[in-house]
Enzyme design. Structure first.
Site, PDB file in Angstrom:
ATOM      1  N   ILE A 167     -10.813  36.894  37.122  1.00 26.85           N
ATOM      2  CA  ILE A 167     -12.238  36.634  37.432  1.00 26.85           C
ATOM      3  C   ILE A 167     -12.775  37.587  38.488  1.00 26.85           C
ATOM      4  O   ILE A 167     -13.973  37.890  38.516  1.00 26.85           O
ATOM      5  CB  ILE A 167     -12.427  35.160  37.847  1.00 26.85           C
ATOM      6  CG1 ILE A 167     -13.889  34.723  37.646  1.00 26.85           C
ATOM      7  CG2 ILE A 167     -11.973  34.900  39.287  1.00 26.85           C
ATOM      8  CD1 ILE A 167     -14.100  33.228  37.719  1.00 26.85           C
ATOM      9  N   ASN A 220     -10.773  25.050  48.242  1.00 34.75           N
ATOM     10  CA  ASN A 220     -10.372  23.757  48.809  1.00 34.75           C
ATOM     11  C   ASN A 220     -11.449  23.360  49.808  1.00 34.75           C
ATOM     12  O   ASN A 220     -12.340  24.146  50.120  1.00 34.75           O
ATOM     13  CB  ASN A 220      -8.984  23.836  49.482  1.00 34.75           C
ATOM     14  CG  ASN A 220      -8.964  24.838  50.597  1.00 34.75           C
ATOM     15  OD1 ASN A 220      -9.735  24.744  51.553  1.00 34.75           O
ATOM     16  ND2 ASN A 220      -8.103  25.839  50.479  1.00 34.75           N
ATOM     17  N   GLY A 236      -3.777  31.008  44.681  1.00 28.97           N
ATOM     18  CA  GLY A 236      -4.406  31.025  43.347  1.00 28.97           C
ATOM     19  C   GLY A 236      -5.665  31.888  43.268  1.00 28.97           C
ATOM     20  O   GLY A 236      -5.742  32.953  43.877  1.00 28.97           O
ATOM     21  N   ASP A 259      -8.508  31.321  44.497  1.00 27.06           N
ATOM     22  CA  ASP A 259      -9.155  31.359  45.827  1.00 27.06           C
ATOM     23  C   ASP A 259      -8.642  32.577  46.607  1.00 27.06           C
ATOM     24  O   ASP A 259      -9.414  33.383  47.147  1.00 27.06           O
ATOM     25  CB  ASP A 259      -8.807  30.053  46.554  1.00 27.06           C
ATOM     26  CG  ASP A 259      -9.657  29.799  47.784  1.00 27.06           C
ATOM     27  OD1 ASP A 259      -9.379  28.815  48.497  1.00 27.06           O
ATOM     28  OD2 ASP A 259     -10.596  30.572  48.043  1.00 27.06           O
ATOM     29  N   THR A 290      -6.874  23.200  37.590  1.00 23.32           N
ATOM     30  CA  THR A 290      -5.731  23.128  36.658  1.00 23.32           C
ATOM     31  C   THR A 290      -4.497  23.859  37.159  1.00 23.32           C
ATOM     32  O   THR A 290      -3.485  23.921  36.468  1.00 23.32           O
ATOM     33  CB  THR A 290      -6.115  23.745  35.283  1.00 23.32           C
ATOM     34  OG1 THR A 290      -6.398  25.131  35.469  1.00 23.32           O
ATOM     35  CG2 THR A 290      -7.310  23.029  34.688  1.00 23.32           C
ATOM     36  N   GLY A 291      -4.555  24.393  38.362  1.00 23.58           N
ATOM     37  CA  GLY A 291      -3.374  25.065  38.916  1.00 23.58           C
ATOM     38  C   GLY A 291      -2.705  24.170  39.938  1.00 23.58           C
ATOM     39  O   GLY A 291      -2.142  23.114  39.603  1.00 23.58           O
TER      40      GLY A 291
HETATM   41  N1  APR Z   1      -8.758  34.877  37.802  1.00 26.47           N
HETATM   42  C1  APR Z   1      -9.002  33.798  37.008  1.00 26.47           C
HETATM   43  N2  APR Z   1      -8.289  32.670  37.064  1.00 26.47           N
HETATM   44  C2  APR Z   1      -7.252  32.636  37.945  1.00 26.47           C
HETATM   45  C3  APR Z   1      -6.929  33.710  38.803  1.00 26.47           C
HETATM   46  C4  APR Z   1      -7.741  34.880  38.703  1.00 26.47           C
HETATM   47  N3  APR Z   1      -7.535  35.951  39.474  1.00 26.47           N
HETATM   48  N4  APR Z   1      -5.851  33.360  39.561  1.00 26.47           N
HETATM   49  C5  APR Z   1      -5.507  32.120  39.178  1.00 26.47           C
HETATM   50  N5  APR Z   1      -6.333  31.680  38.203  1.00 26.47           N
HETATM   51  C6  APR Z   1      -6.332  30.410  37.478  1.00 26.47           C
HETATM   52  C7  APR Z   1      -5.043  29.633  37.456  1.00 26.47           C
HETATM   53  O1  APR Z   1      -4.155  30.171  36.474  1.00 26.47           O
HETATM   54  C8  APR Z   1      -5.560  28.265  37.061  1.00 26.47           C
HETATM   55  O2  APR Z   1      -5.734  28.202  35.659  1.00 26.47           O
HETATM   56  O3  APR Z   1      -7.237  29.550  38.130  1.00 26.47           O
HETATM   57  C9  APR Z   1      -6.942  28.207  37.723  1.00 26.47           C
HETATM   58  C10 APR Z   1      -7.028  27.314  38.945  1.00 26.47           C
HETATM   59  O4  APR Z   1      -5.801  27.355  39.650  1.00 26.47           O
HETATM   60  P1  APR Z   1      -5.766  27.405  41.265  1.00 26.47           P
HETATM   61  O5  APR Z   1      -6.208  28.722  41.721  1.00 26.47           O
HETATM   62  O6  APR Z   1      -4.409  26.922  41.666  1.00 26.47           O
HETATM   63  O7  APR Z   1      -6.873  26.353  41.708  1.00 26.47           O
HETATM   64  P2  APR Z   1      -6.852  24.760  41.745  1.00 26.47           P
HETATM   65  O8  APR Z   1      -5.868  24.167  40.783  1.00 26.47           O
HETATM   66  O9  APR Z   1      -8.286  24.352  41.639  1.00 26.47           O
HETATM   67  O10 APR Z   1      -6.294  24.437  43.214  1.00 26.47           O
HETATM   68  C11 APR Z   1      -7.112  24.761  44.302  1.00 26.47           C
HETATM   69  O11 APR Z   1      -5.371  26.021  45.340  1.00 26.47           O
HETATM   70  O12 APR Z   1      -5.531  28.219  45.841  1.00 26.47           O
HETATM   71  C12 APR Z   1      -5.640  26.969  46.369  1.00 26.47           C
HETATM   72  O13 APR Z   1      -7.238  27.193  48.141  1.00 26.47           O
HETATM   73  C13 APR Z   1      -7.036  26.661  46.829  1.00 26.47           C
HETATM   74  O14 APR Z   1      -6.349  24.649  47.894  1.00 26.47           O
HETATM   75  C14 APR Z   1      -7.028  25.176  46.766  1.00 26.47           C
HETATM   76  C15 APR Z   1      -6.226  24.896  45.508  1.00 26.47           C
END
Ligand code: APR
Length: 169
Positions: free
Chosen positions: A10, A23, A31, A33, A117-118
């Site tokens: 993204i 968060n 992730g 973020d 979903t992560g």
């Molecule tokens: N581009 C697009 N999608 C991504 C990218 C990227 N560069 N990196 C990771 N993802 C996807 C993951 O594969 C997953 O499908 O984003 C989705 C959300 O995953 P997370 O980033 O883990 O987010 P989430 O599950 O909402 O958890 C949020 O994780 O990173 C921390 O600070 C954040 O505490 C918060 C938590």
């Protein structure tokens, strides 16, 4: 409103706004973020500090700084707790509040990651259905293009199936 799903990092998308699965502190993390903060540069964190955090399901908008996107919309998704703690409604409000801020900023294109979903462990299929249904039912100030930026082929497969042959370009 064109709704598509594509395999993408993204942070590379040159859309008007990308949505960050943040968060509640809005001070960065791992992730997507972490990827967005790394790509946008230090100014993004400075810009986020002024909000003093953000409740789950709400959204805050900042400039995109070094990102190709003009804006970043930060929205903390719900942590999956089994589905009985209002997770579905909170996830839907992440998408609605992000669309509302994008419309207020005059964005014509917006990209979403698969919020929650992560690390937050929301089941991917259920989350994708909430995402697609919420975007499809959005009727105020439609953006011209909504992209579901799927980081994995598994996510892409889910979105393509939900969007059907017609729209999932
Ligand atoms: N581009 C697009 N999608 C991504 C990218 C990227 N560069 N990196 C990771 N993802 C996807 C993951 O594969 C997953 O499908 O984003 C989705 C959300 O995953 P997370 O980033 O883990 O987010 P989430 O599950 O909402 O958890 C949020 O994780 O990173 C921390 O600070 C954040 O505490 C918060 C938590």
């Amino acid at each position: 409103m064109l709704i598509i799903a594509e395999r993408a990092d993204i942070t590379t998308l040159a859309v008007d706004a990308i949505v960050n699965a943040a968060n509640c502190s809005l001070l960065g993390g791992g992730g997507v973020d972490g990827a967005i903060h790394r790509a946008a540069g230090r100014e993004l964190l400075e810009s986020c500090r002024k909000f003093g955090g953000c409740p789950t399901g709400e959204a805050r908008i900042t400039p995109g700084f070094k990102l190709p996107a003009k804006f970043v919309i930060h929205t903390p998704g719900p942590v999956w707790g089994g589905g009985t703690r209002g997770e579905a409604a909170l996830l839907a409000s992440c998408y609605r509040n992000s669309l509302r801020l994008a419309a207020e900023a005059g964005c014509r294109s917006i990209a979403f990651p698969c919020i929650s979903t992560g690390v937050y462990r929301f089941p991917a299929e259920a989350a994708a259905k909430i995402a697609v249904d919420t975007v499809r039912s959005w009727t105020e100030n439609l953006p011209e293009k909504v992209v579901f930026a799927c980081f994995s082929s598994a996510s892409l497969e889910i979105y393509r199936r939900l969007l059907g042959a017609g729209e999932g370009a």
